[in-house]
Write a protein that holds these residues in place. Structure first.
Motif, PDB file in Angstrom:
ATOM      1  N   VAL A 125       0.860  -1.185   0.000  1.00  0.00           N
ATOM      2  CA  VAL A 125       0.000   0.000   0.000  1.00  0.00           C
ATOM      3  C   VAL A 125       0.893   1.230   0.000  1.00  0.00           C
ATOM      4  O   VAL A 125       1.837   1.315   0.799  1.00  0.00           O
ATOM      5  CB  VAL A 125      -0.934   0.025   1.224  1.00  0.00           C
ATOM      6  CG1 VAL A 125      -1.750   1.313   1.253  1.00  0.00           C
ATOM      7  CG2 VAL A 125      -1.855  -1.186   1.231  1.00  0.00           C
ATOM      8  N   ALA A 126       0.616   2.175  -0.877  1.00  0.00           N
ATOM      9  CA  ALA A 126       1.379   3.416  -0.959  1.00  0.00           C
ATOM     10  C   ALA A 126       0.465   4.593  -0.640  1.00  0.00           C
ATOM     11  O   ALA A 126      -0.688   4.634  -1.088  1.00  0.00           O
ATOM     12  CB  ALA A 126       1.999   3.589  -2.343  1.00  0.00           C
ATOM     13  N   ASP A 127       0.996   5.546   0.138  1.00  0.00           N
ATOM     14  CA  ASP A 127       0.236   6.740   0.512  1.00  0.00           C
ATOM     15  C   ASP A 127       0.508   7.847  -0.501  1.00  0.00           C
ATOM     16  O   ASP A 127       1.660   8.090  -0.882  1.00  0.00           O
ATOM     17  CB  ASP A 127       0.656   7.190   1.917  1.00  0.00           C
ATOM     18  CG  ASP A 127      -0.325   8.185   2.532  1.00  0.00           C
ATOM     19  OD1 ASP A 127      -0.893   9.009   1.783  1.00  0.00           O
ATOM     20  OD2 ASP A 127      -0.521   8.143   3.754  1.00  0.00           O
ATOM     21  N   THR A 128      -0.549   8.526  -0.913  1.00  0.00           N
ATOM     22  CA  THR A 128      -0.390   9.590  -1.912  1.00  0.00           C
ATOM     23  C   THR A 128       0.478  10.730  -1.402  1.00  0.00           C
ATOM     24  O   THR A 128       1.016  11.496  -2.205  1.00  0.00           O
ATOM     25  CB  THR A 128      -1.760  10.158  -2.315  1.00  0.00           C
ATOM     26  OG1 THR A 128      -2.431  10.668  -1.140  1.00  0.00           O
ATOM     27  CG2 THR A 128      -2.632   9.088  -2.946  1.00  0.00           C
ATOM     28  N   ARG A 129       0.616  10.868  -0.074  1.00  0.00           N
ATOM     29  CA  ARG A 129       1.401  11.973   0.483  1.00  0.00           C
ATOM     30  C   ARG A 129       2.906  11.718   0.413  1.00  0.00           C
ATOM     31  O   ARG A 129       3.689  12.629   0.682  1.00  0.00           O
ATOM     32  CB  ARG A 129       1.017  12.220   1.942  1.00  0.00           C
ATOM     33  CG  ARG A 129      -0.454  12.555   2.184  1.00  0.00           C
ATOM     34  CD  ARG A 129      -0.673  12.892   3.647  1.00  0.00           C
ATOM     35  NE  ARG A 129      -2.057  13.138   3.967  1.00  0.00           N
ATOM     36  CZ  ARG A 129      -2.886  12.232   4.457  1.00  0.00           C
ATOM     37  NH1 ARG A 129      -2.441  10.985   4.672  1.00  0.00           N
ATOM     38  NH2 ARG A 129      -4.143  12.526   4.733  1.00  0.00           N
ATOM     39  N   SER A 130       3.309  10.500   0.089  1.00  0.00           N
ATOM     40  CA  SER A 130       4.728  10.131   0.126  1.00  0.00           C
ATOM     41  C   SER A 130       5.173   9.556  -1.209  1.00  0.00           C
ATOM     42  O   SER A 130       4.371   8.973  -1.944  1.00  0.00           O
ATOM     43  CB  SER A 130       4.986   9.106   1.238  1.00  0.00           C
ATOM     44  OG  SER A 130       4.543   9.587   2.485  1.00  0.00           O
ATOM     45  N   PRO A 131       6.479   9.675  -1.532  1.00  0.00           N
ATOM     46  CA  PRO A 131       6.998   9.016  -2.731  1.00  0.00           C
ATOM     47  C   PRO A 131       6.945   7.497  -2.577  1.00  0.00           C
ATOM     48  O   PRO A 131       6.911   6.974  -1.463  1.00  0.00           O
ATOM     49  CB  PRO A 131       8.448   9.515  -2.814  1.00  0.00           C
ATOM     50  CG  PRO A 131       8.521  10.707  -1.922  1.00  0.00           C
ATOM     51  CD  PRO A 131       7.499  10.501  -0.852  1.00  0.00           C
ATOM     52  N   MET A 132       6.935   6.799  -3.680  1.00  0.00           N
ATOM     53  CA  MET A 132       6.926   5.335  -3.674  1.00  0.00           C
ATOM     54  C   MET A 132       8.219   4.827  -4.305  1.00  0.00           C
ATOM     55  O   MET A 132       8.574   5.220  -5.418  1.00  0.00           O
ATOM     56  CB  MET A 132       5.721   4.790  -4.441  1.00  0.00           C
ATOM     57  CG  MET A 132       5.677   3.273  -4.483  1.00  0.00           C
ATOM     58  SD  MET A 132       4.142   2.594  -5.165  1.00  0.00           S
ATOM     59  CE  MET A 132       4.266   3.082  -6.881  1.00  0.00           C
ATOM     60  N   GLU A 133       8.914   3.951  -3.583  1.00  0.00           N
ATOM     61  CA  GLU A 133      10.184   3.406  -4.062  1.00  0.00           C
ATOM     62  C   GLU A 133       9.983   2.002  -4.629  1.00  0.00           C
ATOM     63  O   GLU A 133       9.322   1.158  -4.014  1.00  0.00           O
ATOM     64  CB  GLU A 133      11.210   3.371  -2.926  1.00  0.00           C
ATOM     65  CG  GLU A 133      12.573   2.864  -3.352  1.00  0.00           C
ATOM     66  CD  GLU A 133      13.611   2.980  -2.245  1.00  0.00           C
ATOM     67  OE1 GLU A 133      14.187   1.934  -1.888  1.00  0.00           O
ATOM     68  OE2 GLU A 133      13.830   4.106  -1.749  1.00  0.00           O
ATOM     69  N   CYS A 157      18.146  -2.226  -9.745  1.00  0.00           N
ATOM     70  CA  CYS A 157      17.569  -1.032 -10.369  1.00  0.00           C
ATOM     71  C   CYS A 157      16.524  -0.453  -9.416  1.00  0.00           C
ATOM     72  O   CYS A 157      15.561  -1.133  -9.051  1.00  0.00           O
ATOM     73  CB  CYS A 157      16.920  -1.379 -11.705  1.00  0.00           C
ATOM     74  SG  CYS A 157      16.427   0.083 -12.659  1.00  0.00           S
ATOM     75  N   ARG A 158      16.764   0.788  -9.018  1.00  0.00           N
ATOM     76  CA  ARG A 158      15.907   1.454  -8.035  1.00  0.00           C
ATOM     77  C   ARG A 158      15.307   2.722  -8.645  1.00  0.00           C
ATOM     78  O   ARG A 158      16.021   3.545  -9.225  1.00  0.00           O
ATOM     79  CB  ARG A 158      16.720   1.815  -6.784  1.00  0.00           C
ATOM     80  CG  ARG A 158      16.013   2.697  -5.779  1.00  0.00           C
ATOM     81  CD  ARG A 158      16.936   3.054  -4.626  1.00  0.00           C
ATOM     82  NE  ARG A 158      16.385   4.100  -3.784  1.00  0.00           N
ATOM     83  CZ  ARG A 158      16.549   5.396  -4.002  1.00  0.00           C
ATOM     84  NH1 ARG A 158      17.264   5.823  -5.043  1.00  0.00           N
ATOM     85  NH2 ARG A 158      16.012   6.280  -3.188  1.00  0.00           N
ATOM     86  N   LEU A 159      13.979   2.872  -8.474  1.00  0.00           N
ATOM     87  CA  LEU A 159      13.260   4.050  -8.955  1.00  0.00           C
ATOM     88  C   LEU A 159      12.452   4.651  -7.821  1.00  0.00           C
ATOM     89  O   LEU A 159      12.094   3.967  -6.865  1.00  0.00           O
ATOM     90  CB  LEU A 159      12.299   3.682 -10.091  1.00  0.00           C
ATOM     91  CG  LEU A 159      12.828   2.869 -11.266  1.00  0.00           C
ATOM     92  CD1 LEU A 159      11.696   2.594 -12.242  1.00  0.00           C
ATOM     93  CD2 LEU A 159      13.979   3.584 -11.952  1.00  0.00           C
ATOM     94  N   VAL A 160      12.136   5.942  -7.934  1.00  0.00           N
ATOM     95  CA  VAL A 160      11.257   6.613  -6.984  1.00  0.00           C
ATOM     96  C   VAL A 160      10.180   7.347  -7.774  1.00  0.00           C
ATOM     97  O   VAL A 160      10.497   8.158  -8.665  1.00  0.00           O
ATOM     98  CB  VAL A 160      12.024   7.593  -6.080  1.00  0.00           C
ATOM     99  CG1 VAL A 160      11.048   8.303  -5.136  1.00  0.00           C
ATOM    100  CG2 VAL A 160      13.100   6.874  -5.281  1.00  0.00           C
ATOM    101  N   LEU A 161       8.906   7.053  -7.447  1.00  0.00           N
ATOM    102  CA  LEU A 161       7.772   7.710  -8.095  1.00  0.00           C
ATOM    103  C   LEU A 161       7.142   8.711  -7.140  1.00  0.00           C
ATOM    104  O   LEU A 161       7.110   8.494  -5.928  1.00  0.00           O
ATOM    105  CB  LEU A 161       6.727   6.678  -8.519  1.00  0.00           C
ATOM    106  CG  LEU A 161       7.206   5.509  -9.372  1.00  0.00           C
ATOM    107  CD1 LEU A 161       6.022   4.631  -9.765  1.00  0.00           C
ATOM    108  CD2 LEU A 161       7.956   5.988 -10.602  1.00  0.00           C
ATOM    109  N   SER A 162       6.640   9.805  -7.684  1.00  0.00           N
ATOM    110  CA  SER A 162       5.978  10.834  -6.872  1.00  0.00           C
ATOM    111  C   SER A 162       4.645  11.195  -7.512  1.00  0.00           C
ATOM    112  O   SER A 162       4.303  10.692  -8.586  1.00  0.00           O
ATOM    113  CB  SER A 162       6.870  12.077  -6.752  1.00  0.00           C
ATOM    114  OG  SER A 162       7.044  12.679  -8.036  1.00  0.00           O
ATOM    115  N   GLY A 163       3.907  12.093  -6.836  1.00  0.00           N
ATOM    116  CA  GLY A 163       2.632  12.538  -7.387  1.00  0.00           C
ATOM    117  C   GLY A 163       1.641  11.409  -7.587  1.00  0.00           C
ATOM    118  O   GLY A 163       0.909  11.369  -8.587  1.00  0.00           O
ATOM    119  N   LEU A 164       1.580  10.503  -6.616  1.00  0.00           N
ATOM    120  CA  LEU A 164       0.690   9.354  -6.744  1.00  0.00           C
ATOM    121  C   LEU A 164      -0.776   9.776  -6.620  1.00  0.00           C
ATOM    122  O   LEU A 164      -1.107  10.700  -5.872  1.00  0.00           O
ATOM    123  CB  LEU A 164       1.002   8.323  -5.661  1.00  0.00           C
ATOM    124  CG  LEU A 164       2.438   7.795  -5.597  1.00  0.00           C
ATOM    125  CD1 LEU A 164       2.578   6.820  -4.435  1.00  0.00           C
ATOM    126  CD2 LEU A 164       2.845   7.147  -6.900  1.00  0.00           C
TER     127      LEU A 164
END
Length: 286
Positions: A28-36, A93-100
């Motif tokens: 589960v990812a929170d929209t307030r935080s980036p997702m790794e 390989c590591r990515l970070v997504l934002s603006g969920l």
């Protein structure tokens, strides 16, 4: 011919060599935080051709160490890559997504590794992610007294913090769902951020049959988010239920204590005045 192709593909993807050792991605990812997103793999002496990331079978990121530029990105709704927050090599390989966002960023994320010729092996793993705006804290219970007399009405309100999706509130009495005693279980209008809170009123008559050991009742309010795979969060309060006889006995004891204290004063005051008087006389004689 089709059967031969299936057998060859199975051999290429399952034979030894390339191994995807670990994929780290939140349930589960929170929209307030980036997702790794993090994918680790072992090439076992084979040459890395590419690392690709997909969402719902749509490619949004590609890393190819032997080409320039090494990194390529592709537009996929709900996927916003932080341009400086990526780190890929021959082992991870590591990515970070934002603006969920809940409707667009939720879905199946896949990490896919491929080798160079002549083997052209593939290894991949897929994880489902649910995106939501989680409440900042658990539910709150208000309006309760510490104890009630049997027959009195117990009223308590439970309210949740704003979230998306709208929360579900459940009252329990001694861990038994109390839907028959729940009133006004309504959600608020969405705020400017699209978040919704909920409150639910618990109303029931205090009876000793509800009580546990020591004449105690446990009241529990749980909040859960529909479609979000997280355990409910809860607030717990305990109240005591006294019988009418117990209450009357307590009142009588208090009255007796007050009566005894009052009766003691007439005998005490004269002695106190006598002590003060003799102290003044002795001081005057000296």
């Amino acid at each position: 011919m089709e059967l031969l192709i299936v057998v060859v593909l199975h051999f290429l993807t399952s034979a030894g060599g390339l191994k995807l050792t670990n994929m780290t991605i939140p349930l589960v990812a929170d929209t307030r935080s980036p997702m790794e997103l993090h994918c680790r793999f072992d090439m076992e002496n084979e040459e890395l051709y590419a690392v690709k990331w997909y969402k719902d079978d749509h490619e949004f990121f590609r890393y190819m160490p032997h080409q320039q530029p090494h990194k390529q990105t592709f537009h996929v709704p709900g996927v916003h890559l932080l341009s400086d927050e990526w780190d890929c090599s021959f082992s991870h390989c590591r990515l970070v997504l934002s603006g969920l966002s809940r409707p667009h960023s939720s879905g199946a994320y896949r990490c896919e590794i491929s080798t160079e010729a002549p083997t052209f092996r593939l290894a991949s793993e897929t994880r489902n992610v649910t995106v939501a705006t989680l409440p900042e804290s658990g539910p709150r219970i208000e309006g309760l007294q510490e104890s009630y007399i049997e027959g009195e009405t117990v009223t308590a309100n439970c309210s949740s913090y704003p979230s998306d999706p709208a929360p579900i509130l459940t009252w329990r009495i001694n861990n038994v769902e109390a839907s028959l005693f729940t009133r006004n279980n309504a959600a608020s209008e969405p705020d400017q951020d699209g978040l919704t809170s909920r409150s639910a009123l618990l109303v029931f008559q205090a009876e000793r049959k509800h009580s546990q050991e020591g004449d105690t009742i446990e009241l529990r309010c749980e909040t859960a988010l529909p479609g979000v795979p997280l355990p409910p969060r809860a607030a717990v309060r305990r109240i005591s239920i006294k019988s009418v006889h117990q209450h009357q006995q307590t009142v009588n004891n208090q009255q007796l204590l007050w009566h005894n204290s009052s009766a003691y004063l007439p005998g005490t005051l004269p002695r106190l005045f006598a002590v003060i008087y003799f102290s003044l006389v002795i001081k005057w004689l000296h």
